[in-house]
Design an enzyme around this catalytic site. Structure first.
Site, short mmCIF file in Angstrom:
data_model
loop_
_atom_site.label_atom_id
_atom_site.label_comp_id
_atom_site.label_asym_id
_atom_site.label_seq_id
_atom_site.Cartn_x
_atom_site.Cartn_y
_atom_site.Cartn_z
N LEU A 23 9.68 16.37 6.23
CA LEU A 23 10.88 16.97 6.80
C LEU A 23 12.06 16.01 6.86
O LEU A 23 13.12 16.34 7.40
CB LEU A 23 10.60 17.54 8.19
CG LEU A 23 9.58 18.68 8.23
CD1 LEU A 23 9.50 19.26 9.63
CD2 LEU A 23 9.91 19.78 7.23
N HIS B 69 15.19 14.06 5.17
CA HIS B 69 16.11 14.29 4.07
C HIS B 69 16.09 13.09 3.11
O HIS B 69 16.03 11.95 3.56
CB HIS B 69 17.54 14.46 4.59
CG HIS B 69 17.72 15.66 5.47
ND1 HIS B 69 17.38 15.66 6.81
CD2 HIS B 69 18.20 16.89 5.20
CE1 HIS B 69 17.65 16.84 7.33
NE2 HIS B 69 18.15 17.61 6.39
N MET C 128 13.56 6.70 10.22
CA MET C 128 12.26 6.92 9.58
C MET C 128 12.09 6.03 8.37
O MET C 128 10.97 5.56 8.06
CB MET C 128 12.12 8.39 9.18
CG MET C 128 11.99 9.36 10.34
SD MET C 128 10.57 9.01 11.41
CE MET C 128 11.37 8.25 12.82
N GLU C 129 13.19 5.78 7.66
CA GLU C 129 13.11 4.90 6.49
C GLU C 129 12.72 3.48 6.91
O GLU C 129 11.86 2.84 6.28
CB GLU C 129 14.46 4.89 5.75
CG GLU C 129 14.73 6.12 4.91
CD GLU C 129 15.05 7.36 5.71
OE1 GLU C 129 15.04 8.47 5.13
OE2 GLU C 129 15.33 7.26 6.93
N ASP D 192 -4.27 -5.03 3.60
CA ASP D 192 -5.03 -4.89 2.36
C ASP D 192 -5.25 -6.24 1.68
O ASP D 192 -6.36 -6.55 1.22
CB ASP D 192 -4.30 -3.95 1.41
CG ASP D 192 -5.00 -3.85 0.06
OD1 ASP D 192 -6.17 -3.43 0.02
OD2 ASP D 192 -4.36 -4.21 -0.96
#
Length: 308
Positions: free
Chosen positions: A64, A66, A100-101, A115
């Site tokens: 959700l 953009h 969010m980025e 990892d």
């Protein structure tokens, strides 16, 4: 229900967000990261690459969100005695923030450090008793907003007219004009709609009549290259000033939808009687593109400039 928020009426502004998080590791693992002796490679370089890639892919990871034009990404990786902290700063000129980025970039970097370092972190059973990611947060968010008079808040109580040029439609079947009315009303603009046939003199008279009663005029239809397409001929000669960038920007945006056929549109804009007038195609898709991407985002700014 899962809907992306509609930001079509917002103004692009300069936005920067910094986020951080850390991964708790064994002291000997952190030492190996500092000395670049991990078997999989240089954890710091891998983390920075992972963060950069994740930031640019955020809208595919978080559905959700953009998709945003990213202007810059800065990734810092700081080693401490038993942890590694990652800090990511993301900048964009956009209609919504980049929190969010930045957070996605931090998480991607931390997961890649895990990892790369997991061989040194496992215990004899293959588990990770002390390894953990923690402290994910937004450190700072900055918005260099558009001036208040540039925002859609300043459009409330403004009046617009939508003049549809068509010999085949009426107001009930005019989907493009109805869509324009809806989009303008969503940002507080009151709208009057009229329809006129493809006659240059009628278009001119109707436009001048409407401009006596409204602040904004949007004329839809008659901007192609057919024999009946006479909207630019009817109104361009009345322009006191031209907004040449509008037609250029509209053509460029249209290329993504209709390809090279975009060059067949003669969309344009200008000022008549100190009021903005936009001439756009009649298709609903073209109307939506013009209103959401160009006209509404700049309309308050244009109106402010015209009264200076």
């Amino acid at each position: 229900m899962a809907d992306m928020v509609d930001i079509s009426g917002k103004i692009p502004t300069s936005r920067t967000t910094t986020a951080e998080g850390r991964i708790v590791l064994r002291a000997n693992t952190v030492k190996a990261i500092r000395e670049k002796t991990l078997p999989k490679g240089d954890a710091v370089t891998i983390a920075k690459l992972a963060a950069t890639s994740a930031v640019k892919s955020t809208s595919t990871i978080i559905p959700l969100c953009h998709p945003l034009p990213i202007e810059s990404i800065k990734v810092d990786v700081l080693t401490e005695k038993e942890s590694v902290t990652v800090r990511v700063s993301v900048s964009s000129v956009a209609k919504t923030g980049v929190e969010m980025e930045a957070l996605t970039g931090v998480m991607a970097a931390l997961l890649n450090i895990w990892d790369v370092a997991k061989q040194l972190e496992k215990d004899e059973t293959g588990n990770y008793p002390t390894t953990r990611i923690e402290g994910l947060r937004v450190v700072e968010k900055r918005v260099s907003g558009a001036p208040k008079h540039h925002t859609t808040e300043n459009l409330k109580r403004k009046k617009a007219a939508v003049l549809t040029v068509s010999s085949s439609r009426n107001l009930k079947t005019d989907e493009g004009g109805a869509l324009i009315e809806k989009l303008l009303k969503e940002v507080g603009v009151s709208v009057k709609r009229e329809l006129v046939t493809d006659d240059a003199e009628l278009i001119r008279k109707s436009a001048l009549k409407l401009l006596k009663r409204v602040n904004i005029l949007i004329v839809t239809g008659g901007t192609g290259i057919g024999n009946k397409d006479v909207t630019p001929e009817a109104l361009e000669t009345l322009f006191e000033k031209r907004l040449d960038g509008f037609g250029q920007a509209f053509t460029q945006l249209s290329m993504g939808d209709v390809g090279s056929s975009a060059i067949l549109s003669r969309s344009c804009a200008g000022i008549i009687n100190r009021k903005p007038v936009f001439l756009i195609p009649g298709s609903p898709k073209a109307c939506h593109l013009a209103l959401t991407q160009l006209i509404i985002p700049q309309l308050a700014h244009i109106l402010t400039e015209l009264v200076r």
